[in-house]
Design a protein around this motif. Structure first.
Motif, PDB file in Angstrom:
ATOM      1  N   LEU A  31       0.830  -1.204   0.000  1.00 22.53           N
ATOM      2  CA  LEU A  31       0.000   0.000   0.000  1.00 22.53           C
ATOM      3  C   LEU A  31       0.865   1.254   0.000  1.00 22.53           C
ATOM      4  CD1 LEU A  31      -2.824  -1.054   2.474  1.00 22.53           C
ATOM      5  CD2 LEU A  31      -3.143  -0.399   0.082  1.00 22.53           C
ATOM      6  N   PHE A  32       1.938   1.234   0.780  1.00 17.70           N
ATOM      7  CA  PHE A  32       2.827   2.391   0.811  1.00 17.70           C
ATOM      8  C   PHE A  32       3.462   2.620  -0.559  1.00 17.70           C
ATOM      9  CE2 PHE A  32       7.093   4.218   1.447  1.00 17.70           C
ATOM     10  CZ  PHE A  32       6.706   5.478   1.852  1.00 17.70           C
ATOM     11  N   GLU A  33       3.957   1.551  -1.174  1.00 21.21           N
ATOM     12  CA  GLU A  33       4.548   1.674  -2.509  1.00 21.21           C
ATOM     13  C   GLU A  33       3.550   2.284  -3.479  1.00 21.21           C
ATOM     14  OE1 GLU A  33       5.732  -1.181  -6.241  1.00 21.21           O
ATOM     15  OE2 GLU A  33       6.451  -1.824  -4.270  1.00 21.21           O
ATOM     16  N   LEU A  34       2.345   1.781  -3.480  1.00 20.50           N
ATOM     17  CA  LEU A  34       1.326   2.264  -4.405  1.00 20.50           C
ATOM     18  C   LEU A  34       0.995   3.728  -4.144  1.00 20.50           C
ATOM     19  CD1 LEU A  34      -0.573   1.592  -6.723  1.00 20.50           C
ATOM     20  CD2 LEU A  34      -2.213   0.744  -5.028  1.00 20.50           C
ATOM     21  N   LEU A  35       0.901   4.122  -2.884  1.00 20.90           N
ATOM     22  CA  LEU A  35       0.596   5.517  -2.569  1.00 20.90           C
ATOM     23  C   LEU A  35       1.707   6.443  -3.068  1.00 20.90           C
ATOM     24  CD1 LEU A  35      -1.456   7.390  -1.178  1.00 20.90           C
ATOM     25  CD2 LEU A  35      -0.142   7.079   0.946  1.00 20.90           C
ATOM     26  N   VAL A  36       2.961   6.033  -2.876  1.00 20.72           N
ATOM     27  CA  VAL A  36       4.080   6.844  -3.354  1.00 20.72           C
ATOM     28  C   VAL A  36       4.073   6.915  -4.883  1.00 20.72           C
ATOM     29  CG1 VAL A  36       6.606   7.008  -3.476  1.00 20.72           C
ATOM     30  CG2 VAL A  36       5.496   6.454  -1.305  1.00 20.72           C
ATOM     31  N   LEU A  37       3.851   5.783  -5.536  1.00 19.73           N
ATOM     32  CA  LEU A  37       3.832   5.772  -7.000  1.00 19.73           C
ATOM     33  C   LEU A  37       2.690   6.613  -7.551  1.00 19.73           C
ATOM     34  CD1 LEU A  37       4.763   2.059  -7.786  1.00 19.73           C
ATOM     35  CD2 LEU A  37       6.171   4.098  -8.177  1.00 19.73           C
ATOM     36  N   GLU A  38       1.544   6.583  -6.893  1.00 18.85           N
ATOM     37  CA  GLU A  38       0.424   7.420  -7.343  1.00 18.85           C
ATOM     38  C   GLU A  38       0.803   8.899  -7.264  1.00 18.85           C
ATOM     39  OE1 GLU A  38      -2.258   6.678  -8.919  1.00 18.85           O
ATOM     40  OE2 GLU A  38      -2.604   4.567  -8.489  1.00 18.85           O
ATOM     41  N   GLY A  39       1.577   9.260  -6.254  1.00 17.03           N
ATOM     42  CA  GLY A  39       2.058  10.639  -6.162  1.00 17.03           C
ATOM     43  C   GLY A  39       2.987  10.988  -7.313  1.00 17.03           C
ATOM     44  N   PHE A  40       3.847  10.044  -7.702  1.00 13.28           N
ATOM     45  CA  PHE A  40       4.730  10.289  -8.840  1.00 13.28           C
ATOM     46  C   PHE A  40       3.928  10.420 -10.135  1.00 13.28           C
ATOM     47  CE2 PHE A  40       8.287   8.639  -6.211  1.00 13.28           C
ATOM     48  CZ  PHE A  40       9.188   9.660  -6.447  1.00 13.28           C
ATOM     49  N   GLN A  41       2.773   9.805 -10.175  1.00 15.11           N
ATOM     50  CA  GLN A  41       1.958   9.820 -11.386  1.00 15.11           C
ATOM     51  C   GLN A  41       1.274  11.166 -11.622  1.00 15.11           C
ATOM     52  OE1 GLN A  41      -1.907   8.598 -11.325  1.00 15.11           O
ATOM     53  NE2 GLN A  41      -2.027   9.145 -13.458  1.00 15.11           N
ATOM     54  N   ALA A  42       1.148  11.983 -10.604  1.00 13.69           N
ATOM     55  CA  ALA A  42       0.419  13.255 -10.738  1.00 13.69           C
ATOM     56  C   ALA A  42       0.842  14.004 -11.998  1.00 13.69           C
ATOM     57  CB  ALA A  42       0.664  14.129  -9.513  1.00 13.69           C
ATOM     58  N   GLY A  43      -0.128  14.274 -12.862  1.00 12.51           N
ATOM     59  CA  GLY A  43       0.120  15.001 -14.097  1.00 12.51           C
ATOM     60  C   GLY A  43       0.650  14.148 -15.233  1.00 12.51           C
ATOM     61  N   SER A  45       0.700   9.902 -17.080  1.00 12.78           N
ATOM     62  CA  SER A  45      -0.121   8.697 -17.216  1.00 12.78           C
ATOM     63  C   SER A  45       0.394   7.630 -16.253  1.00 12.78           C
ATOM     64  CB  SER A  45      -0.058   8.167 -18.652  1.00 12.78           C
ATOM     65  OG  SER A  45       1.184   7.537 -18.895  1.00 12.78           O
ATOM     66  N   TRP A  46      -0.514   6.769 -15.797  1.00 14.34           N
ATOM     67  CA  TRP A  46      -0.102   5.676 -14.935  1.00 14.34           C
ATOM     68  C   TRP A  46       0.871   4.757 -15.681  1.00 14.34           C
ATOM     69  CZ3 TRP A  46       0.885   4.436 -10.314  1.00 14.34           C
ATOM     70  CH2 TRP A  46       1.083   3.109  -9.954  1.00 14.34           C
ATOM     71  N   PHE A  47       0.688   4.603 -16.958  1.00 12.12           N
ATOM     72  CA  PHE A  47       1.564   3.731 -17.737  1.00 12.12           C
ATOM     73  C   PHE A  47       3.015   4.219 -17.689  1.00 12.12           C
ATOM     74  CE2 PHE A  47       3.011   1.865 -21.911  1.00 12.12           C
ATOM     75  CZ  PHE A  47       3.109   0.575 -21.413  1.00 12.12           C
ATOM     76  N   THR A  48       3.211   5.522 -17.688  1.00  7.57           N
ATOM     77  CA  THR A  48       4.562   6.082 -17.557  1.00  7.57           C
ATOM     78  C   THR A  48       5.208   5.600 -16.259  1.00  7.57           C
ATOM     79  OG1 THR A  48       3.994   8.042 -18.838  1.00  7.57           O
ATOM     80  CG2 THR A  48       5.871   8.240 -17.342  1.00  7.57           C
ATOM     81  N   ILE A  49       4.465   5.641 -15.179  1.00  2.00           N
ATOM     82  CA  ILE A  49       4.991   5.227 -13.874  1.00  2.00           C
ATOM     83  C   ILE A  49       5.150   3.713 -13.830  1.00  2.00           C
ATOM     84  CG2 ILE A  49       4.564   5.247 -11.384  1.00  2.00           C
ATOM     85  CD1 ILE A  49       5.291   8.013 -12.755  1.00  2.00           C
ATOM     86  N   LEU A  50       4.202   3.002 -14.377  1.00  2.00           N
ATOM     87  CA  LEU A  50       4.274   1.544 -14.379  1.00  2.00           C
ATOM     88  C   LEU A  50       5.542   1.055 -15.088  1.00  2.00           C
ATOM     89  CD1 LEU A  50       2.715  -0.987 -13.524  1.00  2.00           C
ATOM     90  CD2 LEU A  50       1.569  -0.930 -15.753  1.00  2.00           C
TER      91      LEU A  50
END
Length: 183
Positions: A31-43, A45-50
């Motif tokens: 959950l922590f990893e996902l929350l941090v990654l979602e923050g990196f995704q701001a602005g 695409s999720w695919f970029t972060i994935l």
């Protein structure tokens, strides 16, 4: 296999959709990893972060909150030179700050899941036009996380986090995962 509207033909994205997105997640580290990654995704695409997730795991200590909370300014500067991640100073600083805030939570899993009453909220959307970008629960989570010292946790980020972590099930009826994830 029919998938949600947002899932492209890329095998990495399909694997993420088919195995991770919307599956209830109750492990603190994940959950922590996902929350941090979602923050990196701001602005972005999720695919970029994935596509960059493995590199993030390498340079961010496998998202160990203790290690992230202790990152030095010098190390953050080194990360700004790494082309394998999104080189955004504010987001990198937020990862450290969010780790520090995470470590202050008594029960981070219970805290996060409390915004949906401890159980996945299963939605029944026919198509993408019905899927919201923000809900009252996401707004409440955002406000509580900010009060606890987190950044890059606006309501839209929180709702994306809730969807990805299975706190809400937003696979649409025309998606093969819809039936599999309904209780």
């Amino acid at each position: 296999m029919p998938r949600c509207f947002w899932c492209t033909q890329d095998p990495l994205y399909q694997d993420y959709h088919d195995k991770e997105w919307g599956v209830p997640l109750r492990e603190a580290d994940a959950l922590f990893e996902l929350l941090v990654l979602e923050g990196f995704q701001a602005g972005l695409s999720w695919f970029t972060i994935l596509r960059k997730r493995e590199r993030y795991r390498q340079v961010l200590f496998a998202f160990d909150p203790q290690a992230l909370a202790a990152m030095s300014d010098e190390y953050l500067e080194q990360l700004m030179q790494d082309p394998g991640i999104v080189r955004n100073r504010l987001k990198l600083n937020a990862a450290r700050r969010n780790a520090q805030a995470w470590l202050k939570l008594d029960d981070p899993v219970g805290f996060l899941w409390s915004f949906v009453g401890g159980q996945p909220k299963v939605n029944d959307f026919a198509d993408r036009s019905q899927v919201p970008a923000v809900t009252a629960e996401a707004q409440a989570m955002s406000k509580a996380l900010q009060k606890a010292g987190f950044t890059f946790v606006g309501p839209t980020i929180c709702y994306a986090f809730m969807q990805a972590s299975g706190m809400v099930m937003d696979h649409t009826r025309d998606c093969d995962r819809y039936a599999a994830l309904r209780p």
